[in-house]
Design an enzyme around this catalytic site. Structure first.
Site, PDB file in Angstrom:
ATOM      1  N   ASP A 117       0.869  -1.179   0.000  1.00 25.90           N
ATOM      2  CA  ASP A 117       0.000   0.000   0.000  1.00 25.90           C
ATOM      3  C   ASP A 117       0.905   1.227   0.000  1.00 25.90           C
ATOM      4  OD1 ASP A 117      -2.379   1.599   0.384  1.00 25.90           O
ATOM      5  OD2 ASP A 117      -1.815   1.825   2.482  1.00 25.90           O
ATOM      6  N   SER A 118       0.304   2.380  -0.224  1.00 23.45           N
ATOM      7  CA  SER A 118       1.068   3.631  -0.162  1.00 23.45           C
ATOM      8  C   SER A 118       1.520   3.937   1.269  1.00 23.45           C
ATOM      9  CB  SER A 118       0.206   4.778  -0.691  1.00 23.45           C
ATOM     10  OG  SER A 118      -1.016   4.823   0.017  1.00 23.45           O
ATOM     11  N   CYS A 165      -4.337  -1.420  -1.868  1.00 22.14           N
ATOM     12  CA  CYS A 165      -4.489   0.024  -2.081  1.00 22.14           C
ATOM     13  C   CYS A 165      -5.397   0.221  -3.282  1.00 22.14           C
ATOM     14  CB  CYS A 165      -3.116   0.638  -2.348  1.00 22.14           C
ATOM     15  SG  CYS A 165      -3.165   2.391  -2.763  1.00 22.14           S
ATOM     16  N   GLU A 202      -4.913   9.576   9.198  1.00 19.78           N
ATOM     17  CA  GLU A 202      -3.488   9.539   9.588  1.00 19.78           C
ATOM     18  C   GLU A 202      -3.221  10.396  10.835  1.00 19.78           C
ATOM     19  OE1 GLU A 202      -0.561   8.902   6.777  1.00 19.78           O
ATOM     20  OE2 GLU A 202      -1.876   7.243   6.252  1.00 19.78           O
ATOM     21  N   CYS A 240     -11.264   3.173  -0.595  1.00 19.08           N
ATOM     22  CA  CYS A 240      -9.921   3.569  -0.153  1.00 19.08           C
ATOM     23  C   CYS A 240      -9.661   2.790   1.118  1.00 19.08           C
ATOM     24  CB  CYS A 240      -9.858   5.070   0.116  1.00 19.08           C
ATOM     25  SG  CYS A 240      -8.310   5.591   0.869  1.00 19.08           S
ATOM     26  N   HIS A 271      -8.101   3.427   3.702  1.00 16.21           N
ATOM     27  CA  HIS A 271      -8.198   4.184   4.960  1.00 16.21           C
ATOM     28  C   HIS A 271      -9.648   4.311   5.439  1.00 16.21           C
ATOM     29  CE1 HIS A 271      -4.119   5.552   4.069  1.00 16.21           C
ATOM     30  NE2 HIS A 271      -4.065   6.185   5.230  1.00 16.21           N
TER      31      HIS A 271
HETATM   32  N1  DGL Z   1      -4.346   3.553   0.547  1.00 17.14           N
HETATM   33  C1  DGL Z   1      -4.733   4.470  -0.491  1.00 17.14           C
HETATM   34  C2  DGL Z   1      -5.946   3.923  -1.259  1.00 17.14           C
HETATM   35  O1  DGL Z   1      -6.529   2.917  -0.898  1.00 17.14           O
HETATM   36  C3  DGL Z   1      -5.049   5.859   0.030  1.00 17.14           C
HETATM   37  C4  DGL Z   1      -3.887   6.668   0.513  1.00 17.14           C
HETATM   38  C5  DGL Z   1      -3.145   7.405  -0.557  1.00 17.14           C
HETATM   39  O2  DGL Z   1      -3.654   8.395  -1.124  1.00 17.14           O
HETATM   40  O3  DGL Z   1      -2.030   7.012  -0.818  1.00 17.14           O
HETATM   41  O4  DGL Z   1      -6.318   4.498  -2.252  1.00 17.14           O
END
Ligand code: DGL
Length: 259
Positions: free
Chosen positions: A7-8, A70, A147, A180, A182
């Site tokens: 993931d990012s 992600c 976050e 997403c 998050h």
């Molecule tokens: N984890 C990313 C997603 O599911 C969101 C966070 C980001 O913008 O990197 O899209």
């Protein structure tokens, strides 16, 4: 079996948590690119470059498959990864689509996600192929709110209202995809604002989606790598996973050098 996930940043841990609960014996290697988060506001080209570097790192860890934890990467880079690497690579979009198809009676579905995910139109195209009417909405402030652990505060409630108020008027929508990784952490805030709408997330839906690929066998190890480990990274990992982990650092430049 060893599953690689990336993931990012920390958001993909919501997916890891579900996978770990459902498959208690597999070995998992997770890479969170915390040095370069967020991906959701970046171009497709940049997301593909970063995604290839992360996938390459995981393949060097001898994973048997990769789960892209992600949405922004799944929406923008999955095909590029599948063309480049020859192990099974699964994204989260299809699982979210499957969950929405099961949930929606009205056939009107909302999708919320990062700008990169919503602008890719991936969720919309997949759902429209099943004659679903879609409404996509990018909610870029949701990720920093998670976050900063501002969940369930005045700030999160105001931001949910700011982005999602039009869903109050879109009366036909009965399901929203939390597109997403998050966003499941904001589920309570969103549910309070839109109590009549069913929320589905790929973090849950992914479990049945990967059941034909995953063999629940191994030593049950979980290794968490991050390209930056700040105090906040450690706190967020503990907050999301509900326990402390020994976090491993990988230099972001070594990802591109070795790719
Ligand atoms: N984890 C990313 C997603 O599911 C969101 C966070 C980001 O913008 O990197 O899209």
């Amino acid at each position: 079996m060893k599953i690689g996930m990336f993931d990012s940043g920390v958001g993909g841990l919501t997916v890891l948590k579900s996978v770990r609960e459902a498959y208690d014996k597999v070995d998992i290697v997770y890479l969170g690119d915390t040095a370069r988060v967020p991906y959701g506001i970046k171009s497709k080209e940049t997301i593909i470059t970063y995604a290839k570097e992360s996938a390459n790192f995981l393949i060097n860890q001898n994973v048997d498959m990769i789960l892209i934890a992600c949405n922004s990467v799944s929406a923008n880079a999955m095909e590029a990864l599948q063309e480049t690497f020859d192990i099974p690579i699964v994204g989260v979009i299809e699982a979210g689509v499957e969950a929405a198809l099961k949930s929606s009676k009205t056939k009107h579905v909302g999708i919320i996600g990062t700008t990169a995910t919503i602008n890719s139109n991936k969720y919309q195209e997949r759902l429209e192929a099943f004659n679903i009417k879609t409404y996509g909405k990018a909610c870029p402030l949701f990720v920093p709110i998670v976050e900063e652990k501002l969940i369930n505060t005045d700030i999160s409630k105001k931001t949910v209202e700011f982005y999602l108020k039009e869903f109050k008027d879109l009366k036909d929508i009965d399901t929203i995809i939390l597109g997403c990784t998050h966003y499941p952490l904001l589920e309570k805030d969103i549910r309070e604002f839109l109590p009549h709408i069913n929320l589905v997330s790929s973090s849950d839906a992914i479990i049945s989606y990967i059941k034909d690929i995953v063999k629940n066998e191994g030593d049950a190890t979980t290794k968490l790598y991050f390209t930056d480990i700040s105090e906040n990274t450690s706190k967020l990992v503990e907050y999301i996973m509900g326990q402390k982990y020994d976090l491993k650092y990988i230099n972001v430049e070594s990802l591109s050098i070795n790719c």
